[in-house]
Motif scaffolding. Structure first.
Motif, mmCIF file in Angstrom:
data_model
loop_
_atom_site.group_PDB
_atom_site.id
_atom_site.type_symbol
_atom_site.label_atom_id
_atom_site.label_comp_id
_atom_site.label_asym_id
_atom_site.label_seq_id
_atom_site.Cartn_x
_atom_site.Cartn_y
_atom_site.Cartn_z
ATOM 1 N N ARG A 148 48.919 -6.815 32.115
ATOM 2 C CA ARG A 148 49.761 -8.174 32.338
ATOM 3 C C ARG A 148 50.648 -7.815 30.758
ATOM 4 O O ARG A 148 49.809 -7.592 29.724
ATOM 5 N N VAL A 149 52.003 -8.394 31.024
ATOM 6 C CA VAL A 149 52.505 -8.443 29.786
ATOM 7 C C VAL A 149 52.453 -9.578 28.914
ATOM 8 O O VAL A 149 52.802 -10.688 29.588
ATOM 9 N N ASP A 150 51.941 -9.573 27.677
ATOM 10 C CA ASP A 150 51.729 -10.754 26.911
ATOM 11 C C ASP A 150 53.021 -11.237 25.998
ATOM 12 O O ASP A 150 53.409 -12.266 26.059
ATOM 13 N N ALA A 151 53.442 -10.170 25.345
ATOM 14 C CA ALA A 151 54.333 -10.628 24.094
ATOM 15 C C ALA A 151 55.272 -9.482 23.708
ATOM 16 O O ALA A 151 54.614 -8.308 23.582
ATOM 17 N N LEU A 152 56.298 -9.658 23.312
ATOM 18 C CA LEU A 152 57.236 -8.588 22.666
ATOM 19 C C LEU A 152 56.793 -8.677 21.267
ATOM 20 O O LEU A 152 56.914 -9.640 20.776
ATOM 21 N N ILE A 153 56.564 -7.567 20.858
ATOM 22 C CA ILE A 153 56.060 -7.390 19.370
ATOM 23 C C ILE A 153 57.033 -6.560 18.418
ATOM 24 O O ILE A 153 56.972 -6.806 17.003
ATOM 25 N N ALA A 154 57.834 -5.533 19.257
ATOM 26 C CA ALA A 154 58.697 -5.154 18.070
ATOM 27 C C ALA A 154 60.201 -4.467 19.097
ATOM 28 O O ALA A 154 59.954 -4.169 20.211
ATOM 29 N N ALA A 155 60.928 -4.443 18.393
ATOM 30 C CA ALA A 155 62.302 -3.758 18.755
ATOM 31 C C ALA A 155 62.715 -2.714 18.002
ATOM 32 O O ALA A 155 62.667 -3.136 16.610
ATOM 33 N N LEU A 156 63.026 -1.329 18.229
ATOM 34 C CA LEU A 156 63.267 -0.415 17.266
ATOM 35 C C LEU A 156 64.312 0.559 17.923
ATOM 36 O O LEU A 156 64.471 0.596 18.890
ATOM 37 N N ASP A 157 64.977 1.350 16.777
ATOM 38 C CA ASP A 157 65.894 2.186 17.298
ATOM 39 C C ASP A 157 65.068 3.668 17.086
ATOM 40 O O ASP A 157 64.681 3.777 16.141
ATOM 41 N N ARG A 158 65.480 4.555 17.718
ATOM 42 C CA ARG A 158 65.183 5.874 17.870
ATOM 43 C C ARG A 158 66.294 6.880 18.050
ATOM 44 O O ARG A 158 66.845 6.788 19.157
ATOM 45 N N VAL A 159 66.767 7.331 17.097
ATOM 46 C CA VAL A 159 67.935 8.324 17.126
ATOM 47 C C VAL A 159 67.333 9.753 16.668
ATOM 48 O O VAL A 159 66.879 9.993 15.728
ATOM 49 N N PHE A 160 67.589 10.843 17.629
ATOM 50 C CA PHE A 160 67.259 12.142 17.367
ATOM 51 C C PHE A 160 68.509 12.987 17.257
ATOM 52 O O PHE A 160 69.340 13.037 18.270
ATOM 53 N N LEU A 161 68.564 13.762 16.158
ATOM 54 C CA LEU A 161 69.706 14.677 16.033
ATOM 55 C C LEU A 161 69.167 16.007 16.302
ATOM 56 O O LEU A 161 68.080 16.449 15.880
ATOM 57 N N ASP A 162 70.257 16.962 16.933
ATOM 58 C CA ASP A 162 69.955 18.349 17.091
ATOM 59 C C ASP A 162 70.134 18.832 15.639
ATOM 60 O O ASP A 162 70.706 18.518 14.662
ATOM 61 N N GLU A 163 70.205 20.357 16.062
ATOM 62 C CA GLU A 163 70.322 21.134 14.564
ATOM 63 C C GLU A 163 71.753 21.236 13.928
ATOM 64 O O GLU A 163 71.901 21.430 12.749
ATOM 65 N N ALA A 164 72.584 20.970 14.875
ATOM 66 C CA ALA A 164 74.010 20.504 14.462
ATOM 67 C C ALA A 164 74.529 19.304 14.022
ATOM 68 O O ALA A 164 75.601 19.067 13.588
ATOM 69 N N GLY A 165 73.645 18.249 14.105
ATOM 70 C CA GLY A 165 73.700 17.037 13.495
ATOM 71 C C GLY A 165 74.135 16.225 14.630
ATOM 72 O O GLY A 165 74.613 14.914 14.326
ATOM 73 N N ARG A 166 74.339 16.446 15.814
ATOM 74 C CA ARG A 166 74.760 15.692 17.011
ATOM 75 C C ARG A 166 73.569 15.066 17.520
ATOM 76 O O ARG A 166 72.576 15.296 17.409
ATOM 77 N N ILE A 167 73.925 13.773 18.173
ATOM 78 C CA ILE A 167 72.859 12.890 18.620
ATOM 79 C C ILE A 167 72.368 13.614 20.050
ATOM 80 O O ILE A 167 73.184 13.387 20.992
#
Length: 153
Positions: free
Chosen positions: A67-86
């Motif tokens: 059962r879904v009760d409440a939204l507790i967090a919104a967040l960003d996740r960005v992972f870069l490769d070795e060349a710095g690209r997303i």
């Protein structure tokens, strides 16, 4: 759309599920963060509500109904490769959920799963922000309220 090197951020959901003094964690089976532990979750499918996505992902990953009760967090996740690209870019919405019965069992996209004691979290190789997310969800259960979006998570 391809998850790697996407043209746009992808929306994902997560479920923080407590049982007594334990929280459900899954060990990721796919990149990014393969092998690390986090809360169950995944991407929202086209036409699916956030609640439907959370329920589906938990069912698919560990075989539990929630059962879904409440939204507790919104967040960003960005992972870069070795060349710095997303390489990956996710906007994640984490929900406090309840699952009162059944034992989790690893299924799609996870290598393992377990209800982990809150005092044992530091012994797991957790994804970035997981320990803080669990602490925030526990505080929410006890009545504390935080801004939903927190760039520090």
């Amino acid at each position: 759309m391809n998850r790697r090197y996407p043209e746009h951020p992808m929306v994902g959901v997560g479920a923080v599920i407590f049982r007594n003094d334990r929280v459900l964690l899954v060990q990721r089976g796919k990149p990014p963060s393969r092998g690390k532990w986090t809360v169950p979750g995944g991407l929202v499918e086209v036409g699916e509500s956030l609640e439907e996505a959370v329920k589906r992902e938990v069912q698919e990953e560990v075989g539990l109904r929630v059962r879904v009760d409440a939204l507790i967090a919104a967040l960003d996740r960005v992972f870069l490769d070795e060349a710095g690209r997303i390489e990956y870019h996710y906007v994640l919405l984490d929900f406090l959920c309840v699952s009162l019965e059944g034992d989790p069992s690893p299924a799609t996209d996870v290598m393992d799963c377990a209800f982990v004691g809150l005092d044992a979290l530091s012994r797991y190789d957790l994804t970035e922000g997981t320990e803080q997310l669990v602490a925030r969800a526990l505080a929410h259960v006890h009545g504390a309220r935080f801004p939903i979006y927190d760039s520090s998570l």
